[in-house]
Write a protein that holds these residues in place. Structure first.
Motif, PDB file in Angstrom:
ATOM      1  N   VAL A  83      13.366   8.626  -1.998  1.00  0.00           N
ATOM      2  CA  VAL A  83      12.412   9.521  -2.684  1.00  0.00           C
ATOM      3  C   VAL A  83      13.143  10.728  -3.251  1.00  0.00           C
ATOM      4  O   VAL A  83      12.933  11.106  -4.403  1.00  0.00           O
ATOM      5  CB  VAL A  83      11.274   9.957  -1.714  1.00  0.00           C
ATOM      6  CG1 VAL A  83      10.476  11.117  -2.301  1.00  0.00           C
ATOM      7  CG2 VAL A  83      10.352   8.784  -1.405  1.00  0.00           C
ATOM      8  N   LYS A  84      14.017  11.347  -2.459  1.00  0.00           N
ATOM      9  CA  LYS A  84      14.756  12.539  -2.912  1.00  0.00           C
ATOM     10  C   LYS A  84      15.575  12.218  -4.153  1.00  0.00           C
ATOM     11  O   LYS A  84      15.670  13.048  -5.071  1.00  0.00           O
ATOM     12  CB  LYS A  84      15.671  13.051  -1.808  1.00  0.00           C
ATOM     13  CG  LYS A  84      14.944  13.729  -0.678  1.00  0.00           C
ATOM     14  CD  LYS A  84      15.920  14.087   0.443  1.00  0.00           C
ATOM     15  CE  LYS A  84      15.186  14.534   1.685  1.00  0.00           C
ATOM     16  NZ  LYS A  84      16.076  14.714   2.838  1.00  0.00           N
ATOM     17  N   LEU A  85      16.165  11.026  -4.205  1.00  0.00           N
ATOM     18  CA  LEU A  85      16.990  10.642  -5.351  1.00  0.00           C
ATOM     19  C   LEU A  85      16.185  10.304  -6.608  1.00  0.00           C
ATOM     20  O   LEU A  85      16.694  10.395  -7.711  1.00  0.00           O
ATOM     21  CB  LEU A  85      17.849   9.424  -4.990  1.00  0.00           C
ATOM     22  CG  LEU A  85      18.953   9.658  -3.966  1.00  0.00           C
ATOM     23  CD1 LEU A  85      19.574   8.337  -3.551  1.00  0.00           C
ATOM     24  CD2 LEU A  85      20.018  10.595  -4.524  1.00  0.00           C
ATOM     25  N   ASN A  86      14.920   9.911  -6.437  1.00  0.00           N
ATOM     26  CA  ASN A  86      14.156   9.376  -7.560  1.00  0.00           C
ATOM     27  C   ASN A  86      12.905  10.135  -7.946  1.00  0.00           C
ATOM     28  O   ASN A  86      12.322   9.833  -8.990  1.00  0.00           O
ATOM     29  CB  ASN A  86      13.742   7.921  -7.248  1.00  0.00           C
ATOM     30  CG  ASN A  86      14.935   7.023  -7.198  1.00  0.00           C
ATOM     31  OD1 ASN A  86      15.488   6.642  -8.200  1.00  0.00           O
ATOM     32  ND2 ASN A  86      15.368   6.684  -5.988  1.00  0.00           N
ATOM     33  N   LYS A  87      12.466  11.101  -7.143  1.00  0.00           N
ATOM     34  CA  LYS A  87      11.186  11.742  -7.467  1.00  0.00           C
ATOM     35  C   LYS A  87      11.263  12.511  -8.769  1.00  0.00           C
ATOM     36  O   LYS A  87      12.309  13.036  -9.150  1.00  0.00           O
ATOM     37  CB  LYS A  87      10.696  12.618  -6.325  1.00  0.00           C
ATOM     38  CG  LYS A  87      11.469  13.887  -6.077  1.00  0.00           C
ATOM     39  CD  LYS A  87      10.829  14.627  -4.925  1.00  0.00           C
ATOM     40  CE  LYS A  87      11.589  15.923  -4.671  1.00  0.00           C
ATOM     41  NZ  LYS A  87      10.952  16.705  -3.642  1.00  0.00           N
ATOM     42  N   ALA A  88      10.127  12.535  -9.444  1.00  0.00           N
ATOM     43  CA  ALA A  88      10.046  13.160 -10.770  1.00  0.00           C
ATOM     44  C   ALA A  88      10.065  14.673 -10.660  1.00  0.00           C
ATOM     45  O   ALA A  88       9.655  15.237  -9.706  1.00  0.00           O
ATOM     46  CB  ALA A  88       8.792  12.696 -11.473  1.00  0.00           C
TER      47      ALA A  88
ATOM     48  N   GLU B 238       0.834  -1.207   0.000  1.00  0.00           N
ATOM     49  CA  GLU B 238       0.000   0.000   0.000  1.00  0.00           C
ATOM     50  C   GLU B 238       0.864   1.250   0.000  1.00  0.00           C
ATOM     51  O   GLU B 238       0.610   2.199  -0.743  1.00  0.00           O
ATOM     52  CB  GLU B 238      -0.900   0.023   1.239  1.00  0.00           C
ATOM     53  CG  GLU B 238      -2.058  -0.929   1.183  1.00  0.00           C
ATOM     54  CD  GLU B 238      -2.966  -0.755   2.389  1.00  0.00           C
ATOM     55  OE1 GLU B 238      -3.528   0.341   2.562  1.00  0.00           O
ATOM     56  OE2 GLU B 238      -3.094  -1.728   3.153  1.00  0.00           O
ATOM     57  N   LEU B 239       1.881   1.243   0.816  1.00  0.00           N
ATOM     58  CA  LEU B 239       2.782   2.386   0.923  1.00  0.00           C
ATOM     59  C   LEU B 239       3.517   2.633  -0.393  1.00  0.00           C
ATOM     60  O   LEU B 239       3.647   3.780  -0.836  1.00  0.00           O
ATOM     61  CB  LEU B 239       3.771   2.130   2.066  1.00  0.00           C
ATOM     62  CG  LEU B 239       4.595   3.289   2.543  1.00  0.00           C
ATOM     63  CD1 LEU B 239       3.723   4.475   2.907  1.00  0.00           C
ATOM     64  CD2 LEU B 239       5.430   2.861   3.739  1.00  0.00           C
TER      65      LEU B 239
ATOM     66  N   SER C  89       4.578   5.988  -4.931  1.00  0.00           N
ATOM     67  CA  SER C  89       4.756   6.058  -6.385  1.00  0.00           C
ATOM     68  C   SER C  89       3.854   7.135  -6.973  1.00  0.00           C
ATOM     69  O   SER C  89       4.271   7.933  -7.809  1.00  0.00           O
ATOM     70  CB  SER C  89       4.448   4.711  -7.034  1.00  0.00           C
ATOM     71  OG  SER C  89       5.390   3.752  -6.634  1.00  0.00           O
ATOM     72  N   SER C  90       2.619   7.163  -6.526  1.00  0.00           N
ATOM     73  CA  SER C  90       1.657   8.150  -7.009  1.00  0.00           C
ATOM     74  C   SER C  90       2.041   9.563  -6.566  1.00  0.00           C
ATOM     75  O   SER C  90       2.024  10.505  -7.356  1.00  0.00           O
ATOM     76  CB  SER C  90       0.272   7.787  -6.470  1.00  0.00           C
ATOM     77  OG  SER C  90      -0.640   8.802  -6.710  1.00  0.00           O
TER      78      SER C  90
ATOM     79  N   PHE D 210       7.386   8.213  -9.234  1.00  0.00           N
ATOM     80  CA  PHE D 210       8.328   7.188  -9.687  1.00  0.00           C
ATOM     81  C   PHE D 210       7.861   5.846  -9.145  1.00  0.00           C
ATOM     82  O   PHE D 210       7.083   5.781  -8.206  1.00  0.00           O
ATOM     83  CB  PHE D 210       9.769   7.481  -9.251  1.00  0.00           C
ATOM     84  CG  PHE D 210      10.017   7.346  -7.779  1.00  0.00           C
ATOM     85  CD1 PHE D 210      10.482   6.153  -7.244  1.00  0.00           C
ATOM     86  CD2 PHE D 210       9.786   8.405  -6.918  1.00  0.00           C
ATOM     87  CE1 PHE D 210      10.709   6.023  -5.891  1.00  0.00           C
ATOM     88  CE2 PHE D 210      10.013   8.284  -5.565  1.00  0.00           C
ATOM     89  CZ  PHE D 210      10.474   7.092  -5.050  1.00  0.00           C
ATOM     90  N   GLN D 211       8.318   4.781  -9.752  1.00  0.00           N
ATOM     91  CA  GLN D 211       7.865   3.437  -9.419  1.00  0.00           C
ATOM     92  C   GLN D 211       8.775   2.764  -8.408  1.00  0.00           C
ATOM     93  O   GLN D 211       9.976   2.695  -8.614  1.00  0.00           O
ATOM     94  CB  GLN D 211       7.824   2.612 -10.717  1.00  0.00           C
ATOM     95  CG  GLN D 211       6.891   1.444 -10.673  1.00  0.00           C
ATOM     96  CD  GLN D 211       5.444   1.834 -10.456  1.00  0.00           C
ATOM     97  OE1 GLN D 211       4.971   2.830 -10.960  1.00  0.00           O
ATOM     98  NE2 GLN D 211       4.745   1.065  -9.673  1.00  0.00           N
ATOM     99  N   LEU D 212       8.197   2.286  -7.327  1.00  0.00           N
ATOM    100  CA  LEU D 212       8.917   1.427  -6.386  1.00  0.00           C
ATOM    101  C   LEU D 212       8.614   0.001  -6.805  1.00  0.00           C
ATOM    102  O   LEU D 212       7.466  -0.391  -6.876  1.00  0.00           O
ATOM    103  CB  LEU D 212       8.432   1.673  -4.952  1.00  0.00           C
ATOM    104  CG  LEU D 212       8.946   2.947  -4.304  1.00  0.00           C
ATOM    105  CD1 LEU D 212       8.051   3.372  -3.166  1.00  0.00           C
ATOM    106  CD2 LEU D 212      10.355   2.735  -3.799  1.00  0.00           C
TER     107      LEU D 212
END
Length: 88
Positions: free
Chosen positions: A83-88, A49-50, A55-56, A60-62
């Protein structure tokens, strides 16, 4: 002037809201506390769920088969770093 929330605070709030942790206040969560088992006590369903909410929220996709998931989901601090490294 509004104070910008840290990603750690945002994730703590998302965890409490998404997983309906009624007895836990996001501000009471230690960002270095384990998310699973002894820490917050989350389980594998909670992690799914998390993952969907994160991701939403951050664009980005986990992936469930990521070999680094144990580290990524070890604490709010490590999740925020990911999240900081991968967020759009």
């Amino acid at each position: 002037m509004p104070v910008e929330k840290s990603i750690e605070n945002e994730i703590a709030e998302l965890i409490v809201e998404t997983l309906n942790l009624e007895d836990i206040n996001p501000s009471d969560i230690d960002f270095d506390e384990p998310l699973f088992y002894d820490g917050l006590g989350l389980d594998s369903i909670d992690s799914l769920e998390l993952s969907m909410v994160l991701s939403s929220q951050y664009g980005f996709q986990l992936k469930s088969d990521d070999p680094n998931n144990k580290e990524i989901f070890s604490s709010i601090r490590s999740l925020a770093k990911h999240v900081k490294l991968n967020k759009a």
